[in-house]
Design an enzyme around this catalytic site. Structure first.
Site, PDB file in Angstrom:
ATOM      1  N   HIS A 356      -1.656   7.245  -0.190  1.00  0.00           N
ATOM      2  CA  HIS A 356      -0.711   8.059  -0.952  1.00  0.00           C
ATOM      3  C   HIS A 356      -0.435   9.386  -0.268  1.00  0.00           C
ATOM      4  CE1 HIS A 356      -1.318   5.003  -4.041  1.00  0.00           C
ATOM      5  NE2 HIS A 356      -0.076   5.328  -4.340  1.00  0.00           N
ATOM      6  N   CYS A 671      10.828  -0.239  -4.898  1.00  0.00           N
ATOM      7  CA  CYS A 671      10.467   1.186  -4.837  1.00  0.00           C
ATOM      8  C   CYS A 671       9.328   1.446  -3.859  1.00  0.00           C
ATOM      9  CB  CYS A 671      10.130   1.725  -6.216  1.00  0.00           C
ATOM     10  SG  CYS A 671       8.668   0.972  -6.931  1.00  0.00           S
TER      11      CYS A 671
END
Ligand code: PEP
Ligand code: MG
Length: 752
Positions: A356, A671
């Site tokens: 992330h 996404c």
């Protein structure tokens, strides 16, 4: 044998220079193997040759012994990347005679490659006069020794101690965020130091105890985590230190002593200094050398505790120029604490391209490389080049390399300017087909995201960051304010809000989750369904935030089966009824949001028909889908090369999803990072996707590319990709494809 092996490795690892290490190695290996000759050759990949670096048994010549890759028996070991064991080396067709070194007296030869991350770093050879083949146990000793040496050699490379590093240091990591940067490197050495702590007392003893407890807890959690990380490696010393740290932190005596000082009125910092110094003095005075050395470890432990006492403080540094941030592990908070215009790039020792933190770097348009084994003190303040396309990190490069990268940087800036000029235009392909481009938002700590006129809405709002940056779960009111800010920023567009997806590489600092496999564990919807109170608070906050705006969709992460969807839906129903009443009391009406799920756990691929009537849309999370389909931890730098979203299995899964959802008439979007990657976007549109969600940085580029290529061309490209056996073929063909259309600058060599 094992003891001898350990002794050799320890001697080599502790030698002050590479040359001394290699001298140690050949002497000790001869002794352990009871053989007459041991030599070590080092690979120079730039010159494509092996150089004899150290030998015991051969006569040291007055010239350099060099063998081209593939030349001689040593070259053969290198090119075959496997050991060679011959009883009569002189009559082997590959034997190469060097005059004056006395090699002809040795009959038998055993050579084994020293390989680190698939690259041959050198060759270790033993030889003996008597003609015979080395036996199996000798072979396995040498192979094991070479595997352990590989780690030491790789580390020597990272320290700039490698012979082929003539022009500065060239390190390689995982390309985590594209772009190029040329700047000075900066390492935060502003860690608190024990000796700088001065006597001080506290006013509120209870609050001080609480501060100390939290620091101890945070330090323990860090040591546990680090211990686990080093568990499978050869860092025995590192392991021992973490064990010692954890052991000490759990020692009731130490805790008692620390808290006693605080109860006596000392500030926590001062309590730590006094107690830690007393303990370290005790160790320093011990007779045993090993225990003596532990005194320093205890001081380090004290410094970590000091660090955690202060880890809320954001130290404001001032830079005149943008810097390349060097860090052990990149975090959202770290990126949030440095002004974007002062950051040229990020280089992290840990992490991989799809963590992330990497996604966050991409969202910020920050070139980034992860998993780079650098020595901070050696790189700090040096001029460096970060090539986020290829994963190259160059320290003190020569002027030719510098000139080349400055040219690239100029090209990059021109490209960015060109695409940004057209950002405001709606997104159509060259043959006028509408592609909806959405934004991925929320990973940045910044909630006041500027309205992006170039997008059709927010395709993914990750709600984790407010949870990650706090000391406890944010309240319903706090969440409502945050979500409202996003929804009203995009009031005329749809915003897809994802419910909490913590776990995996996003552990909450205030909720320790100890798991062997966090990515396969308590993550996303699994966590929130087990904590319905957290889920209900969040959904209620989302619903409250949407009153009067009516532009919110809810998205559920990590759904692996229909039961999870049904359970979530039941909770959302409950929250909806409650908030609808609340809205009514205020004379308002609550619109029921559309509900979608992430398609990211492979099991759900086979349950798509069962979603009909239960969801309003689906959104493909290609990041996790790739991780789970390929069984490769997206955060692990050691397997970073296996993580590939262009793997045929991933591409076929993507095709299956679009075809099935079209047949079922379920709206679908992508996404994951694949949607914002030029190669991925072309393939996805070619497969039939018409809605892509990506970070701000990629919006302008993807729209620009799509405007210059027709759907039929992209269909042709994706047909090729779906027939390909290797991801690299897809990458090569797509690169040619964009080159042929004059868009070559958008895709550079390297893998994302
Ligand atoms: C994904 O997995 O592709 C995704 C978009 O979610 P995240 O990266 O937040 O796990
Ligand atoms: Mg995901």
């Amino acid at each position: 044998m094992l003891t001898q092996l350990r002794e050799i490795v320890e001697k080599v690892a502790s030698a002050p220079s590479l040359i001394e290490a290699l001298d140690q190695l050949v002497v000790s290996t001869c002794r352990a193997m009871k053989t007459e000759c041991c030599s070590v050759y080092i690979a120079d990949h730039e010159r494509q040759q092996f150089t004899l670096m150290a030998t015991q048994g051969l006569t040291k010549p007055h010239y350099q012994i060099e063998l081209a890759f593939g030349e001689g028996l040593v070259g053969l070991v290198g090119s075959r990347a496997e050991p060679i064991n011959v009883a009569d080396a002189r009559h082997h067709p590959h034997f190469k005679h060097f005059p004056g070194i006395g090699e002809e007296s040795f009959g038998s030869f055993f050579g084994t490659p020293i390989i680190h991350q698939r690259q041959v770093l050198g060759v270790l050879v033993i030889q003996q006069q008597q003609r015979r083949e080395f036996d199996e146990s000798e072979e396995s000793f040498m192979v094991t020794l070479a595997a352990q040496l590989a780690v030491i050699f790789a580390h020597a490379k990272a320290q700039g101690m490698w012979p082929d590093q003539r022009d500065g240091l060239h390190l390689i990591g995982s390309a985590a965020s594209t772009g190029v940067a040329v700047a000075r490197a900066w390492w935060d050495d502003n860690q608190p130091r024990l000796e700088q702590v001065l006597p001080a007392s506290c006013l509120d003893i209870e609050a001080e105890q609480e501060r100390l407890s939290i620091a101890i807890e945070l330090a323990s959690a860090e040591f546990r985590r680090l211990r686990k990380r080093f568990d499978s490696e050869l860092h025995k010393e590192t392991l021992a230190i973490f064990d010692l740290f954890s052991h000490l932190l759990n020692d009731p005596m130490l805790r008692k002593d620390l808290f006693a000082k605080v109860v006596g009125g000392d500030l926590a910092e001062w309590a730590i200094r006094q107690v830690v110094e007393a303990y370290s003095d005790r160790f320093a005075n011990m007779k045993d050398d090993y225990l003596k050395e532990r005194a320093q470890d205890i001081r380090e432990l004290g410094q970590r505790l000091l660090f955690f006492l202060h880890n809320d403080d954001v130290t404001e540094h001032q830079w005149d120029e943008p810097v390349v941030l060097l860090t052990r592990e990149l975090t959202a908070a770290m990126l949030a604490s440095i002004p974007r215009d002062k950051l040229a790039a990020v280089v992290a020792q840990e992490g991989a391209a799809n963590s992330h933190a990497a996604i966050l770097s991409r969202a910020l348009g920050l070139p980034a490389i992860m998993g780079v084994d650098f020595i901070p003190e050696k790189v700090h303040n040096c001029q460096v080049i970060v090539d986020g396309y290829r994963g190259d990190f160059l320290v003190n490069p020569n002027r030719h390399v510098l000139a080349e990268y400055n040219r690239l940087l100029k090209e990059e800036n021109e490209l960015t300017q060109t695409v940004e000029e057209e950002l405001g235009k709606a997104s159509y392909t060259r043959d006028n087909q509408r592609i909806h481009i959405h934004l991925n938002a929320g990973l940045s700590a910044d909630t006041s995201i500027a309205v992006n006129q170039g997008v059709d809405g927010v395709g993914l709002y990750r709600t984790e960051v407010p949870f990650l940056l706090q000391r406890s779960f944010p309240s319903e009111e706090e969440q409502t304010v945050q979500y409202r800010a996003i929804l009203s920023t995009y009031h005329d567009k749809q915003v897809v809000m994802r419910t909490l997806d913590v776990g995996g590489d996003k552990p909450l600092p205030y909720l320790t989750i100890e798991e062997d496999n966090p990515f396969l564990g308590w993550r996303g919807i699994r966590f929130t369904l087990d904590h319905p109170e957290i889920f209900l608070i969040q959904v209620r906050a989302m619903l409250k935030a949407s009153i009067g705006l009516e532009n919110m969709d809810i998205l559920l992460p990590m759904i692996s089966g229909i039961a999870e969807l049904d359970e979530s839906n039941a909770l959302i129903d409950r929250a909806y009824r409650e908030v609808a009443c609340y809205a009514k009391e205020q004379g308002k009406v609550l619109k029921r949001p559309r509900l979608g799920i992430m398609i990211e756990v492979p099991s759900i691929l086979y349950q798509l028909p069962a979603l009909k009537g239960k969801v309003d849309f689906i959104s493909v999370g290609s990041n996790d889908l790739t991780q789970y389909l390929l069984a490769v931890d997206r955060n692990n730098s050691r397997v970073a090369s296996v993580y590939d979203a262009l793997h045929p299995a991933v591409l076929h899964a993507m095709k299956h999803i679009i075809d099935t959802s079209n047949a079922l008439n379920i709206p679908v979007s992508v996404c994951g990072e694949l949607a914002g990657d030029p190669v991925g976007a072309l393939l996805l549109v070619g497969m039939g996707y018409r809605s892509l969600s990506m970070n701000t940085r990629n919006v302008a580029r993807i729209k620009y590319i799509l405007r210059h290529i027709s759907v039929s061309e992209m269909e042709q490209l994706s047909r090729f990709a779906l027939k390909a056996t290797f991801a690299d073929d897809v990458r090569t063909r797509t690169t040619e494809f964009v080159d042929e259309r004059g868009l070559g600058g958008f895709i550079r060599a390297g893998k994302q």
